[in-house]
Design an enzyme around this catalytic site. Structure first.
Site, short mmCIF file in Angstrom:
data_model
loop_
_atom_site.label_atom_id
_atom_site.label_comp_id
_atom_site.label_asym_id
_atom_site.label_seq_id
_atom_site.Cartn_x
_atom_site.Cartn_y
_atom_site.Cartn_z
N SER A 11 27.76 13.89 19.09
CA SER A 11 26.79 12.66 19.75
C SER A 11 27.03 11.43 18.54
O SER A 11 27.08 10.59 19.21
CB SER A 11 26.04 12.62 20.05
N GLY A 21 17.78 13.97 13.90
CA GLY A 21 17.75 13.79 11.88
C GLY A 21 18.60 13.82 11.48
O GLY A 21 18.40 13.11 10.17
N ASP A 22 19.62 14.69 11.36
CA ASP A 22 21.03 15.09 10.47
C ASP A 22 21.34 14.11 10.86
O ASP A 22 21.94 13.22 9.42
CB ASP A 22 21.97 15.87 11.10
N THR A 32 10.79 10.64 9.45
CA THR A 32 10.99 10.69 9.88
C THR A 32 10.15 10.14 11.45
O THR A 32 9.78 11.53 11.41
CB THR A 32 12.62 11.18 10.65
N GLU A 92 17.95 25.84 5.97
CA GLU A 92 18.72 26.55 6.53
C GLU A 92 19.54 27.73 6.46
O GLU A 92 20.71 29.13 6.73
CB GLU A 92 19.15 25.85 7.62
#
Length: 302
Positions: free
Chosen positions: A288, A248-249, A216, A139
């Site tokens: 989260s 995923g992070d 993943t 990114e």
């Protein structure tokens, strides 16, 4: 305490929740809207910090209110911003749509993330002490990540690349990458024949690119090639997904911590699967992620 450095992006997430995501030209009424902190780099940094690592962030934010709030969030999370610079203009933002099944669609507007320079990354990695793991993503400009990884490898630091959002990977970046962690979609784009991930295709790609490879697989967990060249798959805990944004992070941040503290790769991947699965049971991205109390309990359960 282990030290993890993340050279990557920051975003302000703008998340709209609806039963279904509209088609082209369609307007629908959603259920709720929240704003939060995101960006793949920032997310991975927060997850690693929640696990118990010392974390340093290398990034650029804008001179707007989003930049101010991002820096405050890092301060609140206990993440070092010594090498987070300010650049004129907008910070990164990410509009996100999430449907009732927890599936998401995301558009990122990089803003100041695109103004990062290779020199900025090199200075940070050269200056920071006792780095155990260096994490990068896509990114930010790829040459920035490549410059950081090159210095990292010279210093003997383990490097982890999350190739998202996908762009064609430069040979220079792959040369200095120890671990490549794509998701299913990114794997298919990286594979020369655009094959979906399975035992055969994961082995093929691992041999071709010459890095350690983890893919993943969402609710199916993660597949990887072990040190003997054999394919293995780690199952993810069964959960009811509410929002998959940032899962995923969470995986990458937790995996990096596991490696840093000396877990073998199987145990580190298991830890990552548990943390990623836990994150999808709550709304939001960084909000989260399991708390430090929860991550301690997860670590004790392994």
């Amino acid at each position: 305490m282990v030290h993890i450095v993340v050279v990557g992006s920051t975003m302000t997430d703008m998340v709209a929740y609806a039963d279904v995501i509209p088609n082209a030209g369609e307007t629908l009424v959603g259920n709720s809207f929240v704003m939060g902190f995101g960006g793949k780099g920032a997310n991975q940094a927060v997850m690693a910090k929640r696990m118990g690592a010392q974390v340093s962030m290398v990034n650029s934010v804008g001179t707007d209110l989003f930049g101010d709030s991002t820096l405050k969030n890092f301060q609140d999370q206990g993440i070092s911003t010594e090498f987070v610079s300010r650049a004129p203009g907008s910070s990164g933002i990410a509009p996100i749509w999430v449907d009732k099944n927890g599936n998401n669609r995301i558009i990122i507007i990089p803003g100041a993330n695109n103004l990062m320079t290779p020199q900025q990354a090199q200075v940070a990695v050269e200056s920071l002490k006792n780095i155990d793991i260096l994490i990068g993503q896509l990114e930010i400009p790829q040459e920035v990540t490549a410059a950081a990884f090159e210095i990292g490898k010279k210093k003997g630091i383990t490097t982890i690349l999350n190739p998202a959002p996908y762009v064609k990977l430069s040979p220079e970046l792959l040369q200095h990458t120890d671990w490549l962690i794509p998701n299913e979609s990114e794997f298919t784009q990286i594979h020369p024949q655009n094959k979906n991930p399975n035992e055969e295709s994961i082995k093929e790609l691992s041999q071709l690119i010459g890095t350690k490879l983890i893919v993943t697989l969402g609710e199916a967990g993660a597949g990887y090639i072990d040190p003997t060249g054999q394919y293995k798959q780690i199952a993810a805990p069964k959960v009811s997904a509410i929002d998959t944004t940032g899962a995923g992070d969470a995986f990458v941040g937790a995996f990096a911590y596991g490696l840093a503290v000396g877990f073998n790769e199987e145990k580190a991947i298991k830890l990552a699967c548990i943390c990623a699965s836990d994150s999808v049971t709550r709304k939001g991205t960084q909000s989260s992620y399991p708390s430090e109390v929860q991550t301690k309990a997860i670590l004790e359960s392994l």
